[in-house]
Design a protein around this motif. Structure first.
Motif, PDB file in Angstrom:
ATOM      1  N   GLY A 167       0.806  -1.218   0.000  1.00  0.00           N
ATOM      2  CA  GLY A 167       0.000   0.000   0.000  1.00  0.00           C
ATOM      3  C   GLY A 167       0.832   1.257   0.000  1.00  0.00           C
ATOM      4  N   ASN A 168       0.150   2.372  -0.133  1.00  0.00           N
ATOM      5  CA  ASN A 168       0.806   3.664  -0.072  1.00  0.00           C
ATOM      6  C   ASN A 168       1.110   3.992   1.395  1.00  0.00           C
ATOM      7  OD1 ASN A 168       0.605   4.091  -2.829  1.00  0.00           O
ATOM      8  ND2 ASN A 168      -1.455   4.918  -2.632  1.00  0.00           N
ATOM      9  N   PRO A 169       2.160   4.762   1.644  1.00  0.00           N
ATOM     10  CA  PRO A 169       2.439   5.151   3.023  1.00  0.00           C
ATOM     11  C   PRO A 169       1.328   6.053   3.553  1.00  0.00           C
ATOM     12  CG  PRO A 169       4.082   6.068   1.518  1.00  0.00           C
ATOM     13  CD  PRO A 169       3.146   5.253   0.711  1.00  0.00           C
ATOM     14  N   SER A 170       1.071   5.962   4.845  1.00  0.00           N
ATOM     15  CA  SER A 170       0.117   6.862   5.475  1.00  0.00           C
ATOM     16  C   SER A 170       0.780   7.499   6.682  1.00  0.00           C
ATOM     17  CB  SER A 170      -1.164   6.130   5.870  1.00  0.00           C
ATOM     18  OG  SER A 170      -0.885   5.134   6.810  1.00  0.00           O
ATOM     19  N   VAL A 171       0.292   8.664   7.050  1.00  0.00           N
ATOM     20  CA  VAL A 171       0.876   9.434   8.141  1.00  0.00           C
ATOM     21  C   VAL A 171      -0.167   9.593   9.239  1.00  0.00           C
ATOM     22  CG1 VAL A 171       1.869  11.667   8.797  1.00  0.00           C
ATOM     23  CG2 VAL A 171       2.433  10.652   6.586  1.00  0.00           C
ATOM     24  N   VAL A 172       0.253   9.350  10.473  1.00  0.00           N
ATOM     25  CA  VAL A 172      -0.610   9.537  11.641  1.00  0.00           C
ATOM     26  C   VAL A 172      -0.023  10.680  12.452  1.00  0.00           C
ATOM     27  CG1 VAL A 172      -1.499   8.480  13.746  1.00  0.00           C
ATOM     28  CG2 VAL A 172      -1.233   7.099  11.682  1.00  0.00           C
ATOM     29  N   THR A 173      -0.876  11.653  12.780  1.00  0.00           N
ATOM     30  CA  THR A 173      -0.455  12.824  13.544  1.00  0.00           C
ATOM     31  C   THR A 173      -1.158  12.836  14.901  1.00  0.00           C
ATOM     32  OG1 THR A 173      -2.222  14.186  12.635  1.00  0.00           O
ATOM     33  CG2 THR A 173      -0.135  14.140  11.409  1.00  0.00           C
ATOM     34  N   PRO A 174      -0.669  13.623  15.849  1.00  0.00           N
ATOM     35  CA  PRO A 174      -1.324  13.693  17.154  1.00  0.00           C
ATOM     36  C   PRO A 174      -2.792  14.127  17.072  1.00  0.00           C
ATOM     37  CG  PRO A 174       0.855  14.618  17.316  1.00  0.00           C
ATOM     38  CD  PRO A 174       0.597  14.352  15.851  1.00  0.00           C
ATOM     39  N   GLY A 175      -3.156  14.872  16.068  1.00  0.00           N
ATOM     40  CA  GLY A 175      -4.552  15.280  15.898  1.00  0.00           C
ATOM     41  C   GLY A 175      -5.491  14.103  15.700  1.00  0.00           C
ATOM     42  N   GLN A 176      -4.968  12.978  15.274  1.00  0.00           N
ATOM     43  CA  GLN A 176      -5.778  11.781  15.066  1.00  0.00           C
ATOM     44  C   GLN A 176      -5.935  10.966  16.345  1.00  0.00           C
ATOM     45  OE1 GLN A 176      -3.229  11.030  11.420  1.00  0.00           O
ATOM     46  NE2 GLN A 176      -5.096   9.928  10.883  1.00  0.00           N
ATOM     47  N   LEU A 177      -5.364  11.431  17.438  1.00  0.00           N
ATOM     48  CA  LEU A 177      -5.457  10.720  18.712  1.00  0.00           C
ATOM     49  C   LEU A 177      -6.427  11.399  19.672  1.00  0.00           C
ATOM     50  CD1 LEU A 177      -1.661  10.107  19.345  1.00  0.00           C
ATOM     51  CD2 LEU A 177      -3.288   8.558  18.256  1.00  0.00           C
ATOM     52  N   THR A 178      -7.123  12.415  19.236  1.00  0.00           N
ATOM     53  CA  THR A 178      -7.928  13.220  20.151  1.00  0.00           C
ATOM     54  C   THR A 178      -9.312  12.653  20.435  1.00  0.00           C
ATOM     55  OG1 THR A 178      -8.716  14.585  18.311  1.00  0.00           O
ATOM     56  CG2 THR A 178      -6.753  15.353  19.504  1.00  0.00           C
ATOM     57  N   GLU A 179      -9.725  11.623  19.737  1.00  0.00           N
ATOM     58  CA  GLU A 179     -11.034  11.024  19.979  1.00  0.00           C
ATOM     59  C   GLU A 179     -11.032  10.398  21.377  1.00  0.00           C
ATOM     60  OE1 GLU A 179     -13.326   7.243  18.196  1.00  0.00           O
ATOM     61  OE2 GLU A 179     -12.564   8.663  16.718  1.00  0.00           O
ATOM     62  N   PRO A 180     -11.904  10.850  22.277  1.00  0.00           N
ATOM     63  CA  PRO A 180     -11.839  10.389  23.665  1.00  0.00           C
ATOM     64  C   PRO A 180     -12.117   8.897  23.856  1.00  0.00           C
ATOM     65  CG  PRO A 180     -13.620  11.989  23.371  1.00  0.00           C
ATOM     66  CD  PRO A 180     -12.930  11.836  22.059  1.00  0.00           C
ATOM     67  N   SER A 181     -12.855   8.292  22.971  1.00  0.00           N
ATOM     68  CA  SER A 181     -13.206   6.885  23.151  1.00  0.00           C
ATOM     69  C   SER A 181     -12.175   5.928  22.542  1.00  0.00           C
ATOM     70  CB  SER A 181     -14.581   6.602  22.538  1.00  0.00           C
ATOM     71  OG  SER A 181     -14.526   6.816  21.146  1.00  0.00           O
ATOM     72  N   TRP A 182     -11.129   6.466  21.898  1.00  0.00           N
ATOM     73  CA  TRP A 182     -10.147   5.602  21.251  1.00  0.00           C
ATOM     74  C   TRP A 182      -9.243   4.933  22.275  1.00  0.00           C
ATOM     75  CZ3 TRP A 182      -4.817   5.342  21.065  1.00  0.00           C
ATOM     76  CH2 TRP A 182      -4.298   4.433  20.136  1.00  0.00           C
ATOM     77  N   THR A 183      -9.042   3.651  22.107  1.00  0.00           N
ATOM     78  CA  THR A 183      -8.043   2.897  22.871  1.00  0.00           C
ATOM     79  C   THR A 183      -7.338   1.957  21.897  1.00  0.00           C
ATOM     80  OG1 THR A 183      -9.621   1.178  23.455  1.00  0.00           O
ATOM     81  CG2 THR A 183      -9.312   2.956  25.054  1.00  0.00           C
ATOM     82  N   ALA A 184      -6.120   1.626  22.228  1.00  0.00           N
ATOM     83  CA  ALA A 184      -5.347   0.735  21.360  1.00  0.00           C
ATOM     84  C   ALA A 184      -5.898  -0.686  21.461  1.00  0.00           C
ATOM     85  CB  ALA A 184      -3.885   0.754  21.764  1.00  0.00           C
ATOM     86  N   ASP A 185      -6.009  -1.335  20.331  1.00  0.00           N
ATOM     87  CA  ASP A 185      -6.474  -2.719  20.264  1.00  0.00           C
ATOM     88  C   ASP A 185      -5.440  -3.614  20.950  1.00  0.00           C
ATOM     89  OD1 ASP A 185      -7.041  -5.341  19.469  1.00  0.00           O
ATOM     90  OD2 ASP A 185      -7.667  -4.736  17.467  1.00  0.00           O
TER      91      ASP A 185
END
Length: 104
Positions: A69-87
């Motif tokens: 696949g193409n590379p993708s970038v994850v930024t701190p702005g994508q971590l702001t969802e309060p309900s997100w937890t790491a699988d």
């Protein structure tokens, strides 16, 4: 192309933005073979890295690459969802220092 039923090699690079020169500097990297969404792996890596160190005044991101696949970038702005937890399945394939940072 990402498929949940087919594990792929996911490679990540944790990068810090050097504000004076305007370049992204590699701070760490790793890889894992997993059938999870590569973007979710990137979110877990970035969340763990930021939780494990003092990052005041610095800008970080994670670049994710897969075999097909193409590379993708994850930024701190994508971590702001309060309900997100790491699988938990993703946490198991992370290096110990990242896994431990997520556990605290």
């Amino acid at each position: 192309m990402y498929r949940e039923d087919m594990p792929c090699c996911v490679r990540w690079e944790i990068q810090m933005h050097e504000r004076f020169s305007g370049v992204w500097i590699c701070k760490d990297y790793g890889r894992a073979t997993i059938s999870a969404n590569p973007t979710e792996v990137g979110r877990a890596v970035l969340a763990a890295y930021l939780a494990g160190q003092d990052s005041r005044g610095e800008t970080f991101r994670v670049t994710i690459r897969t075999d097909s696949g193409n590379p993708s970038v994850v930024t701190p702005g994508q971590l702001t969802e309060p309900s997100w937890t790491a699988d938990p399945a993703i946490c198991q394939v992370l290096p110990a220092y990242l896994r431990n940072a997520l556990a605290t």
